[in-house]
Design a protein around this motif. Structure first.
Motif, PDB file in Angstrom:
ATOM      1  N   LEU A 294       8.734   8.262   2.142  1.00 38.44           N
ATOM      2  CA  LEU A 294       7.388   8.448   1.656  1.00 38.44           C
ATOM      3  C   LEU A 294       7.240   7.399   0.443  1.00 38.44           C
ATOM      4  O   LEU A 294       6.349   6.896   0.010  1.00 38.44           O
ATOM      5  N   ASP A 295       8.468   7.616  -0.528  1.00 36.13           N
ATOM      6  CA  ASP A 295       8.179   6.635  -1.656  1.00 36.13           C
ATOM      7  C   ASP A 295       7.978   5.273  -1.176  1.00 36.13           C
ATOM      8  O   ASP A 295       7.342   4.302  -1.892  1.00 36.13           O
ATOM      9  N   ILE A 296       9.003   4.866  -0.390  1.00 39.52           N
ATOM     10  CA  ILE A 296       9.067   3.376   0.312  1.00 39.52           C
ATOM     11  C   ILE A 296       7.810   2.979   0.914  1.00 39.52           C
ATOM     12  O   ILE A 296       7.079   2.177   0.679  1.00 39.52           O
ATOM     13  N   SER A 297       6.941   3.897   1.516  1.00 45.77           N
ATOM     14  CA  SER A 297       5.769   3.686   2.256  1.00 45.77           C
ATOM     15  C   SER A 297       4.743   3.395   0.991  1.00 45.77           C
ATOM     16  O   SER A 297       3.722   2.703   1.101  1.00 45.77           O
ATOM     17  N   ASN A 298       4.817   4.262   0.038  1.00 43.52           N
ATOM     18  CA  ASN A 298       3.849   4.376  -0.996  1.00 43.52           C
ATOM     19  C   ASN A 298       3.829   2.785  -1.775  1.00 43.52           C
ATOM     20  O   ASN A 298       2.737   2.256  -1.888  1.00 43.52           O
ATOM     21  N   PHE A 299       5.061   2.452  -2.090  1.00 45.00           N
ATOM     22  CA  PHE A 299       5.016   1.383  -3.061  1.00 45.00           C
ATOM     23  C   PHE A 299       5.015   0.039  -2.135  1.00 45.00           C
ATOM     24  O   PHE A 299       4.770  -0.988  -2.608  1.00 45.00           O
ATOM     25  N   ALA A 300       5.367   0.280  -0.545  1.00 40.16           N
ATOM     26  CA  ALA A 300       5.094  -0.724   0.186  1.00 40.16           C
ATOM     27  C   ALA A 300       3.562  -1.285   0.368  1.00 40.16           C
ATOM     28  O   ALA A 300       3.290  -2.357   0.569  1.00 40.16           O
ATOM     29  N   ALA A 301       2.600  -0.255   0.412  1.00 40.06           N
ATOM     30  CA  ALA A 301       1.223  -0.398   0.244  1.00 40.06           C
ATOM     31  C   ALA A 301       0.688  -0.914  -1.183  1.00 40.06           C
ATOM     32  O   ALA A 301      -0.409  -1.582  -0.958  1.00 40.06           O
ATOM     33  N   SER A 302       1.569  -0.672  -2.149  1.00 38.36           N
ATOM     34  CA  SER A 302       0.866  -1.115  -3.461  1.00 38.36           C
ATOM     35  C   SER A 302       1.482  -2.462  -3.971  1.00 38.36           C
ATOM     36  O   SER A 302       0.930  -3.146  -4.787  1.00 38.36           O
ATOM     37  N   VAL A 303       2.934  -2.662  -3.329  1.00 37.19           N
ATOM     38  CA  VAL A 303       3.247  -3.936  -4.230  1.00 37.19           C
ATOM     39  C   VAL A 303       2.592  -5.244  -3.567  1.00 37.19           C
ATOM     40  O   VAL A 303       1.997  -5.174  -2.461  1.00 37.19           O
ATOM     41  N   THR A 304       2.718  -6.136  -4.325  1.00 33.63           N
ATOM     42  CA  THR A 304       1.949  -7.535  -3.998  1.00 33.63           C
ATOM     43  C   THR A 304       3.036  -8.714  -3.745  1.00 33.63           C
ATOM     44  O   THR A 304       2.511  -9.734  -3.315  1.00 33.63           O
ATOM     45  N   THR A 305       4.198  -8.387  -4.320  1.00 33.67           N
ATOM     46  CA  THR A 305       5.338  -9.771  -4.040  1.00 33.67           C
ATOM     47  C   THR A 305       6.541  -9.121  -3.587  1.00 33.67           C
ATOM     48  O   THR A 305       6.815  -7.964  -3.497  1.00 33.67           O
ATOM     49  N   PRO A 306       7.296 -10.012  -2.688  1.00 36.38           N
ATOM     50  CA  PRO A 306       8.488  -9.358  -2.228  1.00 36.38           C
ATOM     51  C   PRO A 306       9.602  -9.056  -3.179  1.00 36.38           C
ATOM     52  O   PRO A 306      10.141  -7.983  -2.845  1.00 36.38           O
ATOM     53  N   GLN A 307       9.423  -9.607  -4.294  1.00 45.37           N
ATOM     54  CA  GLN A 307      10.546  -9.178  -5.386  1.00 45.37           C
ATOM     55  C   GLN A 307      10.226  -7.814  -5.758  1.00 45.37           C
ATOM     56  O   GLN A 307      11.234  -7.057  -5.999  1.00 45.37           O
TER      57      GLN A 307
END
Length: 879
Positions: free
Chosen positions: A40-53
């Motif tokens: 769930l954390d991965i899904s949450n921050f995957a939707a919010s991050v803007t850069t691959p790093q």
């Protein structure tokens, strides 16, 4: 009591097992909860991050909560170039692969290790030391990085395509990964594949947008610059066209320079401008145009000094100078040190000057300058003015050339008028000279084809006409022509007695007489000396040529009146008819007529002979035979035979007479008499005798072995050896060099030659006698020489002419034979009978007293070949 204890133990055991299962299940649920929370954390921050790093860093934190992942990195495949990249790397021992392998390609390095192995197999891998060594041993991978305790790599797949690898590793034996960790890593890899692909696409899109934005910005700036440059080029091109038009415009110089100033003003500000020009001697400077914003007067012409204008002319380079540059040049002494009165630069802010080149040489300068600080010239203005100055120089050159040409035209017109009047006088004289030259040329052409003395056509002209006649009869086969070759008899006597002047008069008179004998369409020519030739054109047959020849002989037989006395002459004429051969040429026909003329002379002169083609062909054959004989002598192809000379009563051989014969390839066997005749015609008698002597000298020793040492040798030699002392000396030397016994050799000479030149024979015989050879006269009685003449010769033998043996039945001949024999006996000479062909002749000769003779009835001829291993054969006989 005893029965209850086992029951209790079994219950306790089942209870412990159930507790263990509940604990495992609780742990599983706990791990599932943790995994679910992590995802769930991965899904949450995957939707919010803007850069691959940012995404990879958050992903690492989430994974680290699930499993020990202090050593963690992600490898991805670049979809564009297929290279492996490492966007996130964290390791407690190794640095980033780019730093760890600086000299290697990162993608190649990873492909050769465990990461590449997972990408190629597309299967998750948990690797310990044993597994690692097996892979290295099988060459599936290459040793890479530091040694670790365990390594886990799981492929990241998106739509069945592997796009990367998730890797965790442990360096401590306390940290052990199991299949649970691999399953967890696979689960995470499956959920993050789409996010990685999306972030990569987003990054590529942003990169493409940035790149395109920069490209558009650069293109816009270029377009702006191109628009500016195009407008500037259009103004420049328009100005250049205007300058070119000015060069051809019919305006005065002041207006021309004013227009030049106007054109330059369209390109850059030129409130102050002047043009300076050098004279042809490069000593004086003039200013044909000058304009100033302060209405300053135009500079006057001056000699060259050390002003600013002279500085440009001297350096041959365009310059942009400001106030400080000018002051520096003045301070250094380069300007106004000699002519300080020329310095008017105190108020000048900037100064541009460009040299003007005409025909590659500096002939002036174009100068602009400013007084205002607000008006600043740039280097690009200098470049522009330099470019324009080239066209201005060309326009000035054309303008000056046009003015100079106009002046030259005026001067030329005056000179043309003067020259025209002079040429009228010269043309009159030249016309007279041309007419005179034509007369001389006609005379030269006539002289080149005519005889100077008689005025008749010469050999060259006659041969041309004869060639035309040959071509004509080849085209018209029924027509014929004849050539008469005329040679005057006694002309040499005339020259020797009356002189060459009278000889010339004789030839002129002969030419007149010959002209009377021919038609107008015939041709009479003089070949030279006393030789004339007539071409009789279009005749019917040889009778027409004979009629003309008889008229010519009649005319030439009339007396000539020379030096007040009469001189009689005649002509010998040779006639050659056309059509004798298909290969007739002018040279061959003239040669045939010349041959016939010599035949006429040999027949007694004063007559004519028609050339006989068959007889000439025989002569050609004879000449060919003579040449073949020369080659036969040269190549030693003549062979030798010996005619025996015997005692008439015993048939014992006492001597041999050598005779040559020749096996001709086509004529067969040619005997000595015919060979002698051929040699006499080609003047090779002496060479033939020498050949015979050499042959006999080489082989007579073989005859002596066969017939005894006492056998004699009788050789007939031509009297041409006795004509002069050098020939006698040559014969003497050759006989001296002979190796045979000279006492056994008798050399015979012909009686006729002795009668014709007795003195030479007597002298030569005296010279040959010391050689210890015997001398004799053969064919005796044929010339009927006086018997007393034999007393003057040191001879030993006589050979009677063969005609006497042939007529022994005649009593008068017999008496003469007896007289010759008795005379020879009286002088102690040995007499030999020649031509004894039957027994009757043999008996009669013995009755007279002859002891020796030769002939058909006395013995066979012995032939000797020219082989190196010569041998005599009595079986080889000839009739």
């Amino acid at each position: 009591m005893f029965r209850e204890e086992p029951t209790q133990s079994k219950s306790t055991l089942r209870l412990h097992k159930r507790i263990s299962r509940l604990k495992a299940l609780a742990l599983k649920y706990k791990r599932a909860e943790i995994t679910q929370n992590a995802l769930l954390d991965i899904s949450n921050f995957a939707a919010s991050v803007t850069t691959p790093q940012e995404f990879y860093s958050s992903l690492h934190q989430s994974i680290n909560e699930l499993i020990p992942a202090d050593n963690f990195f992600i490898a991805t495949l670049n979809s564009t170039n297929g290279k492996i990249e490492v966007p996130f790397f964290l390791d407690e021992k190794d640095s980033h692969p780019n730093d760890f392998y600086p000299d290697e390609d990162l993608s190649d390095t990873l492909y050769s290790g465990l990461t590449g192995y997972v990408l190629k197999t597309e299967q998750a891998l948990i690797c310990n030391d044993d597994t690692y060594r097996e892979l290295v041993a099988s060459k599936a991978i290459t040793l890479r990085g530091s040694s670790c305790h365990q390594w886990i790599g799981t492929p990241i797949k998106n739509a069945d395509a592997t796009i990367g690898v998730l890797v965790v590793q442990s360096y401590s034996p306390n940290i052990v990964y199991t299949e649970v960790e691999i399953e967890l890593m696979n689960f995470i890899s499956h959920h993050i594949a789409g996010v990685i692909q999306r972030l990569e696409n987003q990054e590529q899109l942003e990169h493409a947008i940035d790149t395109r934005t920069k490209e558009l910005s650069i293109a816009y700036n270029k377009l702006k610059q191109e628009v500016y440059e195009r407008r500037r080029a259009e103004r420049l091109q328009k100005s250049l066209f205007e300058i070119a038009d000015l060069a051809n415009a019919n305006i005065d110089s002041q207006q021309f320079y004013t227009e030049i100033h106007r054109v330059i003003s369209h390109l850059l500000p030129v409130n102050n401008c002047f043009i300076s020009l050098l004279d042809e001697q490069k000593k004086t400077l003039t200013f044909p145009y000058f304009v100033s914003q302060f209405d300053q007067p135009s500079p006057k012409s001056r000699t060259l000094g050390d002003g600013l204008t002279e500085y440009i002319l001297l350096n041959h380079k365009p310059r942009l100078l400001n106030k400080q540059d000018i002051n520096s040049l003045i301070d250094s002494g380069e300007l106004y040190s000699i002519n300080p009165e020329l310095n008017d630069t105190k108020e000048i802010h900037q100064w541009i000057a460009v040299p003007l080149f005409i025909h590659g040489k500096v002939c002036g300068a174009l100068t602009i300058y400013s007084y205002s600080f607000s008006q600043n010239y740039q280097e690009k203005d200098l470049e522009l003015l330099t470019f324009v100055s080239q066209h201005i120089a060309t326009a000035i050159e054309k303008k000056l050339s046009a003015e100079s040409l106009k002046l030259s035209y005026e001067q030329l017109e005056d000179k043309v008028n003067q020259r025209t009047r002079a040429l009228e006088i010269v043309n009159s004289d030249l016309e007279k000279e041309i007419n005179q030259r034509k007369r001389i040329e006609r005379q030269l052409v006539h002289d080149a084809k005519h005889d100077n003395l008689t005025g008749l056509p010469n050999r060259s002209m006659f041969m041309e006409r004869l060639t035309q006649a040959i071509k004509h009869v080849r085209r018209h086969t029924l027509e014929r022509f004849a050539v008469l070759f005329i040679d005057m008899d006694r002309f040499k006597l005339l020259n020797d007695t009356l002189g060459h002047l009278e000889g010339d008069r004789f030839l002129i008179e002969t030419a007149k007489r010959l002209n009377l004998c021919i038609r107008s369409n015939d041709m009479l020519a003089r070949l030279g000396g006393d030789e004339f030739v007539i071409l009789l054109d279009s005749i019917s047959d040889s009778q027409d040529a004979e009629d003309v020849a008889e008229r010519v002989l009649a005319e030439l037989s009339r007396s000539y009146q020379l030096v007040n006395q009469q001189f009689n002459s005649s002509g010998s004429i040779g006639i050659a008819m056309s059509g004798q051969s298909h290969s007739d040429t002018s040279e061959s026909i003239l040669r045939d007529a010349d041959t016939a003329m010599y035949q006429a002379k040999s027949q007694g002169k004063g007559c004519y002979v028609i050339f006989d083609y068959a007889a000439n062909k025989q002569q050609i054959t004879d000449i060919k035979l003579e040449n073949e004989l020369k080659n036969a002598i040269k190549n030693k192809q003549l062979q030798l035979s010996y005619l025996p000379i015997m005692q008439l009563n015993t048939s014992v051989i006492v001597a041999f007479e050598p005779r040559l014969f020749w096996h001709h390839p086509t004529l067969g066997k040619i005997k000595q008499a015919q060979i002698n005749n051929i040699a006499e015609h080609c003047n090779m008698v002496i060479e033939l005798d020498n050949y015979l002597l050499d042959f006999v000298d080489s082989h007579f020793s073989s005859m002596q072995k066969e017939y005894g040492k006492q056998v004699q040798l009788q050789v007939s030699v031509s009297s041409q050896h006795l004509n002069h002392k050098y020939a006698v000396r040559a014969l003497k030397n050759r006989l001296k060099q002979c190796r045979l016994d000279k006492s056994k050799l008798t050399v015979f000479f012909d009686e006729k030659a002795f009668v014709q030149n007795a003195n030479n024979h007597i002298s030569a015989f005296e010279s040959l006698k010391p050689l210890n050879i015997n001398l004799g006269i053969e064919a005796y009685g044929s010339a009927h020489s006086a018997i007393s003449s034999l007393t003057f010769l040191p001879i030993n033998a006589l050979k009677l002419d063969s005609s006497y043996c042939a007529h022994l039945e005649n009593s008068q001949h017999l008496k003469l034979v007896k007289a010759y024999f008795n005379a020879a006996q009286a002088m102690e000479l040995t007499v030999f009978a020649v031509g004894v062909n039957n027994d009757m002749q043999n008996q009669i000769l013995q009755q007279v007293g002859f002891e020796f003779g030769q002939g058909m009835s006395l013995g066979n001829v012995v032939e000797v070949t020219t082989q190196a291993d010569l041998s005599l054969s009595n079986n080889q006989v000839c009739a």
